[in-house]
Scaffold this motif. Structure first.
Motif, short mmCIF file in Angstrom:
data_model
loop_
_atom_site.label_atom_id
_atom_site.label_comp_id
_atom_site.label_asym_id
_atom_site.label_seq_id
_atom_site.Cartn_x
_atom_site.Cartn_y
_atom_site.Cartn_z
N ASP A 57 95.60 41.99 -96.54
CA ASP A 57 94.41 42.40 -96.78
C ASP A 57 94.94 42.64 -98.04
OD1 ASP A 57 96.51 44.96 -95.93
OD2 ASP A 57 94.93 45.87 -95.88
N ASN A 58 95.60 43.43 -98.77
CA ASN A 58 96.39 43.51 -99.81
C ASN A 58 96.90 42.58 -101.07
OD1 ASN A 58 96.64 45.83 -99.44
ND2 ASN A 58 98.67 46.62 -99.07
N ILE A 59 96.83 40.75 -100.37
CA ILE A 59 96.99 40.10 -100.87
C ILE A 59 95.53 39.43 -101.64
CG2 ILE A 59 97.67 37.34 -100.92
CD1 ILE A 59 100.55 38.54 -98.92
N VAL A 60 95.42 39.52 -100.77
CA VAL A 60 93.23 38.75 -100.56
C VAL A 60 92.67 39.81 -102.23
CG1 VAL A 60 91.26 38.44 -99.91
CG2 VAL A 60 93.15 37.91 -98.52
N LYS A 61 92.71 40.99 -101.96
CA LYS A 61 92.61 42.32 -102.59
C LYS A 61 92.91 41.58 -104.39
CE LYS A 61 92.49 45.64 -99.63
NZ LYS A 61 92.16 47.42 -100.04
N THR A 62 94.57 41.37 -104.46
CA THR A 62 95.34 41.03 -105.68
C THR A 62 94.50 39.36 -106.27
OG1 THR A 62 97.15 42.27 -104.88
CG2 THR A 62 97.00 40.74 -106.37
N GLY A 64 91.62 38.67 -105.44
CA GLY A 64 90.19 38.49 -105.64
C GLY A 64 89.72 39.53 -107.02
N ALA A 65 91.28 40.26 -107.01
CA ALA A 65 91.11 41.23 -108.99
C ALA A 65 91.32 40.11 -109.99
CB ALA A 65 91.96 41.96 -108.40
N VAL A 66 92.32 38.65 -109.95
CA VAL A 66 92.63 37.98 -110.56
C VAL A 66 91.63 37.01 -111.32
CG1 VAL A 66 94.73 36.22 -110.99
CG2 VAL A 66 95.15 38.06 -110.54
N VAL A 67 91.39 35.92 -109.52
CA VAL A 67 90.31 35.45 -110.24
C VAL A 67 88.43 36.42 -110.80
CG1 VAL A 67 88.53 34.40 -108.75
CG2 VAL A 67 90.38 34.06 -108.22
N GLY A 68 88.19 37.59 -110.47
CA GLY A 68 87.62 38.18 -111.22
C GLY A 68 87.80 38.55 -113.10
N VAL A 69 88.67 38.61 -113.13
CA VAL A 69 89.28 38.88 -114.36
C VAL A 69 89.56 37.16 -114.84
CG1 VAL A 69 91.00 39.46 -115.88
CG2 VAL A 69 91.17 40.38 -113.73
N ILE A 70 90.00 36.73 -114.43
CA ILE A 70 90.01 35.14 -115.02
C ILE A 70 88.09 34.80 -115.52
CG2 ILE A 70 90.29 32.18 -114.99
CD1 ILE A 70 92.83 33.10 -113.93
N ALA A 71 87.27 34.78 -114.03
CA ALA A 71 86.38 34.36 -114.36
C ALA A 71 85.94 35.25 -115.11
CB ALA A 71 85.02 34.62 -113.38
#
Length: 81
Positions: A57-62, A64-71
């Motif tokens: 769960d924590n890995i997926v959240k992190t 997701g945040a990285v992908v969001g920032v890149i996007a």
């Protein structure tokens, strides 16, 4: 009234306590100690200490945040051009 030997003993005990406190402060403020403490804290966030299993769960959240920032950077870059 205290005699000189009692006063000397109290002073020596205070010195020993102060030396111990200073040693603890030096250990806690050591860069190696700080780094190892921070690494352990990050590991505890991503790995369950009891079982050694990853906390997905924590890995997926992190991730997701990285992908969001890149996007976000890609979108901003396209808007600026």
């Amino acid at each position: 009234m205290s005699n000189p030997s009692d006063i000397e003993r109290e002073i020596e005990e205070a010195r020993e306590r102060l030396a111990g406190t200073i040693d603890q402060l030096l250990y806690r403020s050591s860069p190696k100690t700080i780094i190892s403490r921070e690494v352990a804290q990050v590991k505890a966030h991503y790995v369950d200490a009891g079982t050694g299993q990853p906390r997905t769960d924590n890995i997926v959240k992190t991730a997701g945040a990285v992908v969001g920032v890149i996007a976000l950077f890609v979108v901003i870059r396209k808007i600026v051009r």
